[in-house]
Motif scaffolding. Sequence first.
Motif, PDB file in Angstrom:
ATOM      1  N   CYS A  70     -51.361  65.913  86.743  1.00 12.17           N
ATOM      2  CA  CYS A  70     -49.812  65.633  87.092  1.00 12.17           C
ATOM      3  C   CYS A  70     -49.251  66.754  87.252  1.00 12.17           C
ATOM      4  O   CYS A  70     -48.858  67.341  86.006  1.00 12.17           O
ATOM      5  N   ASN A  71     -48.322  67.071  88.182  1.00 14.97           N
ATOM      6  CA  ASN A  71     -47.201  68.175  87.871  1.00 14.97           C
ATOM      7  C   ASN A  71     -46.271  67.900  86.941  1.00 14.97           C
ATOM      8  O   ASN A  71     -45.800  68.835  86.374  1.00 14.97           O
ATOM      9  N   LEU A  72     -45.801  66.664  87.019  1.00 20.95           N
ATOM     10  CA  LEU A  72     -44.577  66.472  85.865  1.00 20.95           C
ATOM     11  C   LEU A  72     -45.043  66.500  84.809  1.00 20.95           C
ATOM     12  O   LEU A  72     -44.507  67.065  83.678  1.00 20.95           O
ATOM     13  N   CYS A  73     -46.449  66.025  84.380  1.00 20.19           N
ATOM     14  CA  CYS A  73     -46.850  65.880  82.874  1.00 20.19           C
ATOM     15  C   CYS A  73     -47.264  67.503  82.499  1.00 20.19           C
ATOM     16  O   CYS A  73     -46.960  67.809  81.364  1.00 20.19           O
ATOM     17  N   ASN A  74     -47.517  68.210  83.397  1.00 20.85           N
ATOM     18  CA  ASN A  74     -47.955  69.750  83.107  1.00 20.85           C
ATOM     19  C   ASN A  74     -46.493  70.386  82.854  1.00 20.85           C
ATOM     20  O   ASN A  74     -46.449  71.177  81.781  1.00 20.85           O
ATOM     21  N   SER A  75     -45.592  70.140  83.636  1.00 21.63           N
ATOM     22  CA  SER A  75     -44.196  70.768  83.172  1.00 21.63           C
ATOM     23  C   SER A  75     -43.868  70.284  81.795  1.00 21.63           C
ATOM     24  O   SER A  75     -43.278  71.008  81.352  1.00 21.63           O
ATOM     25  N   SER A  76     -43.843  68.835  81.587  1.00 24.25           N
ATOM     26  CA  SER A  76     -43.549  68.310  80.330  1.00 24.25           C
ATOM     27  C   SER A  76     -44.039  69.105  79.012  1.00 24.25           C
ATOM     28  O   SER A  76     -43.554  69.354  78.004  1.00 24.25           O
ATOM     29  N   VAL A  77     -45.548  69.331  79.410  1.00 26.06           N
ATOM     30  CA  VAL A  77     -46.071  69.964  78.220  1.00 26.06           C
ATOM     31  C   VAL A  77     -45.671  71.328  78.149  1.00 26.06           C
ATOM     32  O   VAL A  77     -45.341  71.827  77.008  1.00 26.06           O
ATOM     33  N   GLN A  78     -45.318  72.171  79.080  1.00 20.36           N
ATOM     34  CA  GLN A  78     -44.767  73.515  78.967  1.00 20.36           C
ATOM     35  C   GLN A  78     -43.224  73.650  78.411  1.00 20.36           C
ATOM     36  O   GLN A  78     -42.832  74.471  77.782  1.00 20.36           O
ATOM     37  N   PHE A  79     -42.324  72.415  78.770  1.00 14.15           N
ATOM     38  CA  PHE A  79     -41.373  72.222  78.085  1.00 14.15           C
ATOM     39  C   PHE A  79     -41.258  71.896  76.594  1.00 14.15           C
ATOM     40  O   PHE A  79     -40.569  72.643  75.973  1.00 14.15           O
ATOM     41  N   VAL A  80     -42.246  71.401  76.252  1.00 17.80           N
ATOM     42  CA  VAL A  80     -42.690  71.294  74.806  1.00 17.80           C
ATOM     43  C   VAL A  80     -43.116  72.487  74.195  1.00 17.80           C
ATOM     44  O   VAL A  80     -42.346  72.968  73.187  1.00 17.80           O
ATOM     45  N   ILE A  81     -43.713  73.255  74.742  1.00 19.96           N
ATOM     46  CA  ILE A  81     -44.232  74.544  74.477  1.00 19.96           C
ATOM     47  C   ILE A  81     -43.281  75.532  74.043  1.00 19.96           C
ATOM     48  O   ILE A  81     -43.175  76.304  73.160  1.00 19.96           O
ATOM     49  N   ARG A  82     -42.133  75.775  75.134  1.00 20.47           N
ATOM     50  CA  ARG A  82     -41.161  76.421  74.945  1.00 20.47           C
ATOM     51  C   ARG A  82     -40.056  76.158  73.777  1.00 20.47           C
ATOM     52  O   ARG A  82     -39.419  76.845  73.396  1.00 20.47           O
ATOM     53  N   ARG A  83     -40.056  74.857  73.570  1.00 20.34           N
ATOM     54  CA  ARG A  83     -39.308  74.486  72.555  1.00 20.34           C
ATOM     55  C   ARG A  83     -39.847  73.861  71.252  1.00 20.34           C
ATOM     56  O   ARG A  83     -39.031  73.561  70.216  1.00 20.34           O
ATOM     57  N   ASP A  84     -40.752  74.487  71.004  1.00 20.40           N
ATOM     58  CA  ASP A  84     -41.621  74.166  69.754  1.00 20.40           C
ATOM     59  C   ASP A  84     -42.020  75.549  68.906  1.00 20.40           C
ATOM     60  O   ASP A  84     -43.309  75.813  69.155  1.00 20.40           O
ATOM     61  N   PRO A  85     -40.988  76.295  68.707  1.00 22.43           N
ATOM     62  CA  PRO A  85     -41.463  77.599  68.033  1.00 22.43           C
ATOM     63  C   PRO A  85     -42.456  77.638  66.911  1.00 22.43           C
ATOM     64  O   PRO A  85     -43.245  78.604  66.747  1.00 22.43           O
ATOM     65  N   ALA A  86     -42.260  76.544  66.102  1.00 17.29           N
ATOM     66  CA  ALA A  86     -43.247  76.386  65.109  1.00 17.29           C
ATOM     67  C   ALA A  86     -44.812  75.857  65.344  1.00 17.29           C
ATOM     68  O   ALA A  86     -45.523  75.837  64.506  1.00 17.29           O
ATOM     69  N   ALA A  87     -44.830  75.716  66.751  1.00 17.25           N
ATOM     70  CA  ALA A  87     -46.268  75.440  67.217  1.00 17.25           C
ATOM     71  C   ALA A  87     -46.766  73.987  66.525  1.00 17.25           C
ATOM     72  O   ALA A  87     -47.804  74.018  66.227  1.00 17.25           O
ATOM     73  N   ARG A  88     -45.996  72.921  66.203  1.00 12.96           N
ATOM     74  CA  ARG A  88     -46.203  71.786  65.524  1.00 12.96           C
ATOM     75  C   ARG A  88     -47.260  71.042  66.446  1.00 12.96           C
ATOM     76  O   ARG A  88     -48.170  70.266  66.006  1.00 12.96           O
ATOM     77  N   PHE A  89     -46.899  70.828  67.637  1.00 16.09           N
ATOM     78  CA  PHE A  89     -47.729  69.792  68.728  1.00 16.09           C
ATOM     79  C   PHE A  89     -49.115  70.690  69.321  1.00 16.09           C
ATOM     80  O   PHE A  89     -49.141  71.691  69.471  1.00 16.09           O
ATOM     81  N   ARG A  90     -50.090  69.950  69.288  1.00 18.44           N
ATOM     82  CA  ARG A  90     -51.214  70.191  70.024  1.00 18.44           C
ATOM     83  C   ARG A  90     -51.222  69.278  71.263  1.00 18.44           C
ATOM     84  O   ARG A  90     -50.728  68.367  71.250  1.00 18.44           O
ATOM     85  N   PHE A  91     -52.250  69.722  71.987  1.00 18.47           N
ATOM     86  CA  PHE A  91     -52.256  68.895  73.401  1.00 18.47           C
ATOM     87  C   PHE A  91     -53.853  68.875  73.886  1.00 18.47           C
ATOM     88  O   PHE A  91     -54.613  69.497  73.346  1.00 18.47           O
ATOM     89  N   ALA A  92     -53.950  67.814  74.693  1.00 19.49           N
ATOM     90  CA  ALA A  92     -55.184  67.326  75.167  1.00 19.49           C
ATOM     91  C   ALA A  92     -54.937  66.626  76.337  1.00 19.49           C
ATOM     92  O   ALA A  92     -54.187  65.522  76.528  1.00 19.49           O
ATOM     93  N   SER A  93     -55.733  66.876  77.499  1.00 26.17           N
ATOM     94  CA  SER A  93     -55.476  66.231  78.758  1.00 26.17           C
ATOM     95  C   SER A  93     -56.028  64.692  78.358  1.00 26.17           C
ATOM     96  O   SER A  93     -57.023  64.493  77.659  1.00 26.17           O
ATOM     97  N   LEU A  94     -55.682  63.502  79.392  1.00 22.38           N
ATOM     98  CA  LEU A  94     -56.196  62.264  79.222  1.00 22.38           C
ATOM     99  C   LEU A  94     -57.533  62.503  79.645  1.00 22.38           C
ATOM    100  O   LEU A  94     -58.263  61.498  79.317  1.00 22.38           O
ATOM    101  N   GLN A  95     -57.646  63.377  80.882  1.00 21.44           N
ATOM    102  CA  GLN A  95     -59.197  63.347  81.153  1.00 21.44           C
ATOM    103  C   GLN A  95     -60.010  63.851  80.411  1.00 21.44           C
ATOM    104  O   GLN A  95     -61.229  63.901  80.781  1.00 21.44           O
ATOM    105  N   SER A  96     -59.828  64.718  79.316  1.00 19.89           N
ATOM    106  CA  SER A  96     -60.582  65.346  78.309  1.00 19.89           C
ATOM    107  C   SER A  96     -61.580  64.404  77.649  1.00 19.89           C
ATOM    108  O   SER A  96     -61.312  63.304  77.279  1.00 19.89           O
ATOM    109  N   SER A  97     -62.635  64.924  76.991  1.00 21.05           N
ATOM    110  CA  SER A  97     -63.677  64.085  76.195  1.00 21.05           C
ATOM    111  C   SER A  97     -62.733  63.887  74.951  1.00 21.05           C
ATOM    112  O   SER A  97     -62.553  62.711  74.196  1.00 21.05           O
TER     113      SER A  97
END
Length: 146
Positions: free
Chosen positions: A21-48
């Motif tokens: 999803c383009n919106l979802c990918n943009s949302s992840v990139q939005f979070v990354i740019r505003r999370d300088p402490a790198a608290r959040f981790r990510f995984a796609s719903l399609q991943s194992s």
Amino acid sequence: MTTLTRAPLNNSPVILYDGVCNLCNSSVQFVIRRDPAARFRFASLQSSYGRTLLKEYTGEENLPGSFILYEEGKIYTRSTAAIKTLYRLRGWGWTKILLYVPAFLRNFVYDLIAKNRYSWFGKKESCWLPSPNLQERFIDWSDQGI
């Protein structure tokens, strides 16, 4: 049923998102740019990992939502997941007040966007791949042991 044997990446909150999803990918990139402490981790719903986590906590491998937050042993979905993520980001703390809006109203708006996200924002043929300097934040890239 496959069981997760440990918390993901030192108990960091994990955002599960629709990787095509383009919106979802943009949302992840939005979070990354505003999370300088790198608290959040990510995984796609399609991943194992994403499917295993959902199965463990919900009994299902797929949920209709496009954005899910796993934090401290709990799964948050829909607008609650989005708000709990937003208010932890630099400059977005004010969004915590949105949790006082009744969930049925918040989720109505969320569901409307989620239902139309592909037609409004588009869809990719495959999941977005993080750059090498971001790969450690993506569980399927940095933690193959699940």
